[in-house]
Design an enzyme around this catalytic site. Structure first.
Site, PDB file in Angstrom:
ATOM      1  N   LYS A  86       0.846  -1.202   0.000  1.00  0.00           N
ATOM      2  CA  LYS A  86       0.000   0.000   0.000  1.00  0.00           C
ATOM      3  C   LYS A  86       0.882   1.253   0.000  1.00  0.00           C
ATOM      4  O   LYS A  86       2.079   1.171   0.315  1.00  0.00           O
ATOM      5  CB  LYS A  86      -0.910  -0.024   1.233  1.00  0.00           C
ATOM      6  CG  LYS A  86      -0.152  -0.045   2.566  1.00  0.00           C
ATOM      7  CD  LYS A  86      -1.066  -0.378   3.742  1.00  0.00           C
ATOM      8  CE  LYS A  86      -0.286  -0.402   5.053  1.00  0.00           C
ATOM      9  NZ  LYS A  86      -1.100  -0.892   6.179  1.00  0.00           N
TER      10      LYS A  86
ATOM     11  N   MET B  35      11.462  24.833   3.411  1.00  0.00           N
ATOM     12  CA  MET B  35      10.759  23.970   2.466  1.00  0.00           C
ATOM     13  C   MET B  35      11.730  23.180   1.587  1.00  0.00           C
ATOM     14  O   MET B  35      11.557  21.984   1.362  1.00  0.00           O
ATOM     15  CB  MET B  35       9.838  24.828   1.585  1.00  0.00           C
ATOM     16  CG  MET B  35       8.958  24.009   0.670  1.00  0.00           C
ATOM     17  SD  MET B  35       7.981  25.019  -0.445  1.00  0.00           S
ATOM     18  CE  MET B  35       6.879  25.840   0.680  1.00  0.00           C
TER      19      MET B  35
ATOM     20  N   TYR C 200      15.357  30.788   9.069  1.00  0.00           N
ATOM     21  CA  TYR C 200      14.154  31.528   9.474  1.00  0.00           C
ATOM     22  C   TYR C 200      14.089  31.734  10.980  1.00  0.00           C
ATOM     23  O   TYR C 200      14.449  30.840  11.752  1.00  0.00           O
ATOM     24  CB  TYR C 200      12.898  30.751   9.043  1.00  0.00           C
ATOM     25  CG  TYR C 200      12.561  30.871   7.586  1.00  0.00           C
ATOM     26  CD1 TYR C 200      12.295  32.119   7.002  1.00  0.00           C
ATOM     27  CD2 TYR C 200      12.487  29.742   6.782  1.00  0.00           C
ATOM     28  CE1 TYR C 200      11.959  32.220   5.658  1.00  0.00           C
ATOM     29  CE2 TYR C 200      12.154  29.829   5.440  1.00  0.00           C
ATOM     30  CZ  TYR C 200      11.897  31.077   4.882  1.00  0.00           C
ATOM     31  OH  TYR C 200      11.570  31.160   3.560  1.00  0.00           O
TER      32      TYR C 200
HETATM   33  C1  LIG Z   1      -0.260  -1.851   6.857  1.00  0.00           C
HETATM   34  C2  LIG Z   1      -0.843  -3.147   7.253  1.00  0.00           C
HETATM   35  C3  LIG Z   1      -0.043  -4.304   7.301  1.00  0.00           C
HETATM   36  C4  LIG Z   1       1.451  -4.272   7.201  1.00  0.00           C
HETATM   37  O1  LIG Z   1       1.956  -3.857   8.445  1.00  0.00           O
HETATM   38  P1  LIG Z   1       3.513  -3.718   8.752  1.00  0.00           P
HETATM   39  O2  LIG Z   1       3.539  -3.320  10.179  1.00  0.00           O
HETATM   40  O3  LIG Z   1       4.020  -2.649   7.855  1.00  0.00           O
HETATM   41  O4  LIG Z   1       4.142  -5.022   8.484  1.00  0.00           O
HETATM   42  C5  LIG Z   1      -0.681  -5.516   7.502  1.00  0.00           C
HETATM   43  N1  LIG Z   1      -2.021  -5.591   7.689  1.00  0.00           N
HETATM   44  C6  LIG Z   1      -2.815  -4.484   7.696  1.00  0.00           C
HETATM   45  C7  LIG Z   1      -4.272  -4.631   7.925  1.00  0.00           C
HETATM   46  C8  LIG Z   1      -2.251  -3.232   7.498  1.00  0.00           C
HETATM   47  O5  LIG Z   1      -3.037  -2.136   7.524  1.00  0.00           O
END
Ligand SMILES: *Cc1c(COP(=O)(O)O)cnc(C)c1O
Length: 343
Positions: free
Chosen positions: A33, A290, A242
């Site tokens: 993801k 930035m 800054y």
């Molecule tokens: C993001 C996620 C994972 C992976 O988790 P990690 O801690 O990065 O290994 C697995 N299952 C779900 C439901 C997640 O949201």
């Protein structure tokens, strides 16, 4: 060229997947993801498929569509957010497997796409996604008659092995899925490290593939080098950056490097952050801008052409610590401007 160079070691990703997969009692999928945690969905997921991953997980259907185009037919692509309104065409055309989170999602799925694959996500205490016990009890027979591909849940405290929540969720998950002839999945990276009781049929590592904690034995995946644009002398009492937050206490040499909070170098890191040239650490001075950061390079034998923020001397998790956050946030914030080099 003033852009930072982000090197991503794909062979380390493959090796981390193989190591986690060897630890699992069942099979290992791969969580890709958020653009494979910011490292590039296409490059990372092709690498993982080549290493043997056959089951992938994404957060939303749109990511699944992109992943299907990259991987082609074959690998299963599971979607954590399930079957949302508007997802039907994406799920059908890209042959995605939604992890259904509620009665509403279940009804939507069986009405819109009868006979098409789906999984079930159960809530075992995190109270984030998934069906609770009463919902699951009401839906169980209908769901099982349609042969789900997977029943999963997610651990809230797996990065803390001694936390009582782990055993509690394990117990709830075991009880909610007892006697079912459906593959089960509970563990992400942290859960894999908790041991085989937590593994079930499929594990879902994400961060461990990308070299982050809690997988301490992970091979590091990312290095980030940032070019120095300019180096200047600053006299006692002069300020840098800054709001004049940094004042020179002695004659100083200050390098201005070419990256900033727009590249995911969180502004709150400022007072704690350091970079490296070889094994020498050099502190950030003044506010992170930035596109630029001031670094105190006084006393270095040689003027550096670039400085390393992430690499052999300082891990993603060390950098996360500068801003009191976690490696996940650093990786997924890595800016679009970096020159990404895959090795
Ligand atoms: C993001 C996620 C994972 C992976 O988790 P990690 O801690 O990065 O290994 C697995 N299952 C779900 C439901 C997640 O949201």
């Amino acid at each position: 060229m003033a852009t930072g160079t982000l090197k991503i070691d794909l062979s380390a990703v493959a090796s981390n997947w193989r190591d986690l997969s060897a630890m699992a009692s069942g099979k290992a999928g791969a969580v890709v993801k958020a653009d494979a945690y910011g490292l590039g969905l296409a490059q990372v997921s092709k690498t993982l498929a080549r290493a043997g991953a056959r089951e992938f997980f994404v957060a939303v259907a749109e990511e699944g569509v992109a992943l299907r185009q990259i991987l082609g037919k074959g690998p299963r692509i599971n979607v954590f957010s399930g079957h949302m309104a508007g997802d039907t065409k994406l799920i059908r055309d890209a042959n995605l497997t939604p992890m259904l989170n509620s009665i509403d999602q279940m009804l939507r799925h069986v009405e819109a796409l009868p006979g098409r694959p789906f999984g079930i996500q159960l809530d075992t205490g995190m109270n984030r996604l998934g069906m609770e016990e009463a919902e699951w009890a009401a839906l169980r027979d209908l769901a099982l008659a349609q042969k789900p591909t997977l029943i999963m849940s997610h651990l809230a405290c797996a990065d803390a092995p001694d936390h009582a929540m782990n055993a509690r969720q394990l117990q709830v998950f075991t009880q909610m899925t007892a006697g079912l002839d459906v593959p089960r999945s509970l563990a992400a990276t942290g859960g894999i490290l908790l041991g085989s009781d937590y593994h079930f049929d499929t594990v879902r590592p994400g961060i461990g593939l990308y070299g982050g904690m809690p997988f301490v034995d992970a091979r590091p995946v990312v290095t980030l080098d940032i070019p120095v644009i300019q180096i200047r002398d600053v006299a006692v009492g002069e300020t840098v950056g800054y709001s004049n937050t940094w004042v020179a206490r002695g004659p100083s040499r200050i390098a201005t490097i070419s990256a900033g909070y727009a590249d995911g170098i969180i502004r709150a890191m400022g007072p704690n952050a350091q970079l490296h040239t070889g094994s020498s650490a050099v502190p950030v001075v003044g506010r992170i801008s930035m596109d630029m950061i001031g670094v105190d390079v006084t006393g270095l034998a040689q003027e550096p052409e670039h400085l390393e923020l992430i690499g052999p001397h300082q891990s993603v998790d060390t950098v996360a610590g500068f801003a009191d956050t976690i490696g996940y946030e650093i990786l997924t914030s890595l800016g679009a401007r970096y020159n990404r080099v895959y090795i």
